[in-house]
Every structure is written in C-alpha cells, then in structure tokens.
Design a protein around this motif. Structure first.
Motif, PDB file in Angstrom:
ATOM      1  N   ARG A  57       0.813  -1.148   0.088  1.00 29.73           N
ATOM      2  CA  ARG A  57      -0.103  -0.045  -0.108  1.00 29.73           C
ATOM      3  C   ARG A  57       0.923   1.144  -0.107  1.00 29.73           C
ATOM      4  N   ARG A  58       2.012   1.122   0.800  1.00 30.32           N
ATOM      5  CA  ARG A  58       2.841   2.375   1.018  1.00 30.32           C
ATOM      6  C   ARG A  58       3.407   2.642  -0.535  1.00 30.32           C
ATOM      7  N   LEU A  60       1.977   1.554  -3.479  1.00 24.21           N
ATOM      8  CA  LEU A  60       1.155   2.183  -4.455  1.00 24.21           C
ATOM      9  C   LEU A  60       0.749   3.831  -4.270  1.00 24.21           C
ATOM     10  N   ARG A  61       0.695   3.904  -2.939  1.00 20.82           N
ATOM     11  CA  ARG A  61       0.385   5.567  -2.752  1.00 20.82           C
ATOM     12  C   ARG A  61       1.350   6.349  -3.194  1.00 20.82           C
ATOM     13  N   GLY A  64       0.333   7.157  -6.566  1.00 18.31           N
ATOM     14  CA  GLY A  64      -1.015   7.768  -6.767  1.00 18.31           C
ATOM     15  C   GLY A  64      -2.047   6.604  -6.765  1.00 18.31           C
ATOM     16  N   ASP A  66      -4.145   3.125  -5.077  1.00 19.64           N
ATOM     17  CA  ASP A  66      -4.556   2.274  -3.605  1.00 19.64           C
ATOM     18  C   ASP A  66      -5.239   1.088  -3.772  1.00 19.64           C
TER      19      ASP A  66
END
Length: 67
Positions: A57-58, A60-61, A64, A66
C-alpha cells in the motif's frame, strides 16, 4: 485492517494494471507496473501478512494508487 488473502491481493494488483513477472526459483511472486516492482510472498498462511500489505500500500500510494 481486515485480513487480505494473497490471491485477492494479486487480483487487485492485476486489476490496477500490474503484470506478473516470469517466475524464478522462489515462491515469491513479482509484479511490475506504474514504475513500481512489488513482491507478494508465496509461502505461509493464505492471508497476506499485515506487513506485506502495508508495504505494498505504501508503494502504491507513492505513485497515486491504492488497493
């Protein structure tokens, strides 16, 4: 955070446009897309560990996206 099965995690990555790289001599599965390479463990319990999910998730964020 609810437990996320490895297969569901992989489905979500593919839906986001990630492509699985050809396998090697490991049970880990590698995905690439959006300038990011992600690794999903392929051993242990069916639920992906919270550390693996948090790391993905980190990453991917940072681009931009999620889950």
């Amino acid at each position: 955070m609810a437990a996320l099965k490895r297969r569901e995690l992989e489905r979500r990555l593919v839906a986001l446009g990630f492509v699985r790289l050809p396998g090697g001599n490991s049970s880990h599965r590698h995905y690439v897309g959006h300038g990011v390479k992600l690794t999903v463990t392929g051993h242990g319990p069916a639920d992906a560990s919270s550390n693996v999910v948090a790391g993905i998730r980190r990453q991917l964020r940072a681009v931009g996206l999620d889950l």
